[in-house]
Design an enzyme around this catalytic site. Structure first.
Site, PDB file in Angstrom:
ATOM      1  N   GLY A  98       0.801  -1.219   0.000  1.00  0.00           N
ATOM      2  CA  GLY A  98       0.000   0.000   0.000  1.00  0.00           C
ATOM      3  C   GLY A  98       0.830   1.263   0.000  1.00  0.00           C
ATOM      4  O   GLY A  98       0.503   2.235   0.682  1.00  0.00           O
ATOM      5  N   ALA A  99       1.903   1.264  -0.786  1.00  0.00           N
ATOM      6  CA  ALA A  99       2.856   2.377  -0.729  1.00  0.00           C
ATOM      7  C   ALA A  99       2.629   3.428  -1.802  1.00  0.00           C
ATOM      8  O   ALA A  99       3.511   4.245  -2.060  1.00  0.00           O
ATOM      9  CB  ALA A  99       4.281   1.836  -0.828  1.00  0.00           C
ATOM     10  N   ASN A 100       1.478   3.420  -2.439  1.00  0.00           N
ATOM     11  CA  ASN A 100       1.234   4.409  -3.497  1.00  0.00           C
ATOM     12  C   ASN A 100       0.693   5.728  -2.949  1.00  0.00           C
ATOM     13  O   ASN A 100       0.570   6.713  -3.680  1.00  0.00           O
ATOM     14  CB  ASN A 100       0.257   3.852  -4.534  1.00  0.00           C
TER      15      ASN A 100
ATOM     16  N   TYR B 249     -13.055  -2.462  12.311  1.00  0.00           N
ATOM     17  CA  TYR B 249     -11.717  -1.888  12.111  1.00  0.00           C
ATOM     18  C   TYR B 249     -10.859  -2.113  13.357  1.00  0.00           C
ATOM     19  O   TYR B 249      -9.694  -2.533  13.256  1.00  0.00           O
ATOM     20  CB  TYR B 249     -11.820  -0.396  11.809  1.00  0.00           C
TER      21      TYR B 249
END
Length: 318
Positions: free
Chosen positions: A48-50, A202
């Site tokens: 999830g590094a975008n 969550y």
């Protein structure tokens, strides 16, 4: 008349916030990773590094000389992030690979290709996540938040653990949250089929991150691979996009929130700080040890969740 008093009160609060904004921002920014450690010759994988803290973490580690691989659901967005990092860091070694943590087939395909093309892995940062989304299921029928935040990373780590051990010393960083304090593992309804509350789901997934870290650290003793979880802080990011209320609150109180760069500091700290070379199974926030809720320290719960996760994913750990 009462409305006038309310308006005056709100105006006074806004004025005070404006006047004290610099001091509030300094407090909200939290700890900063001061380590100057270089990562030349090291390989880092970040999920999830975008965007958000994942992208900022990638930028920092690339600037330290690491080969950084961005594992993203959207290759297009990943390439945009990689191009931005390359524009800021001369000679940055940044690559993008497709990975959908909501799909077991995608995770296995990613790992298979990764193991063929990458000889070493020194840092794995399980950063990707979803927050307070409407009830949805992953491709394999898992509740989305538990499926992505916990089970997807559980499987990914399992598939890459051999490479991490062969690359030791190596580190795993699991991005959790302060929200784990409000979570409980609902073994009787793990996938929220009986009832669903996006906030509680969550919190459950973030507690699962802490319990996973604890049990994995126990299993990795003596391997040369450490694992620690982090709370990045309340960060201005896209993570709250599924919740109108949270988006509104984040907008109103943005002065109290960290920037993505500030939120990335603890992940960077756990990935590079020299003093953490043998520290494992701990939880950090603001680049310092942080409180773990009692339910996050329960070894019986951690082992039970571990076993159930293996059953759900159809895997075994050596």
């Amino acid at each position: 008349m009462p409305l006038l008093f309310v308006a005056a009160g709100v105006g006074a609060v806004v004025l005070l916030l404006y006047l004290f904004a610099p001091h509030i921002r300094r407090y909200a920014a939290g700890g900063v990773c001061t380590s100057k450690a270089r990562l030349d010759g090291k390989t880092v994988l970040i999920t999830g590094a975008n965007t958000g803290i994942g992208k900022e973490t990638a930028w920092d580690l690339a600037a330290r000389g690491a080969r950084v691989i961005l594992a993203c659901r959207s290759v297009e967005k990943g390439e945009e992030a990689a191009a931005e990092i390359r524009s800021k860091v001369s000679g940055a070694q940044v690559e993008v690979r497709e990975l959908d943590l909501a799909d077991i087939c995608s995770i296995r395909a990613f790992a298979q290709r990764f193991l063929k093309e990458v000889n070493h892995l020194h840092v794995l940062i399980n950063n990707a996540g979803v927050m307070m989304c409407p009830y949805m299921k992953t491709t394999d029928g898992f509740e989305m938040q538990l499926g992505v935040n916990h089970l997807g990373h559980f499987l990914l780590t399992n598939l890459l653990i051999g490479l991490l051990k062969r690359s030791a010393p190596a580190r795993i960083v699991v991005v959790s949250s302060l929200a784990h304090n409000f979570g409980w593992i609902r073994f009787h309804d793990l996938m929220s089929l009986g009832s669903y509350n996006s906030g509680l789901a969550y919190c459950q997934s973030k507690l699962a991150n802490v319990l996973f870290t604890r049990e994995l650290a126990r299993k990795l003793e003596g391997s040369g691979v450490t694992v620690n979880s982090v709370h990045p802080g309340s960060v201005r990011s896209e993570l709250v996009r599924h919740s109108t209320m949270m988006s509104l609150l984040f907008t109103l109180f943005s002065i109290f929130l960290k920037t993505p760069q500030e939120g990335a500091q603890t992940s960077v700290y756990c990935a590079v700080a020299e003093e953490l070379h043998s520290i494992s199974g701990k939880h950090f926030s603001d680049c310092a040890p942080a409180f773990v809720a009692p339910q996050g320290r329960n070894e019986k719960t951690a082992r039970r969740l571990w076993n159930i996760s293996c059953e759900l994913l159809g895997i075994e750990w050596d």
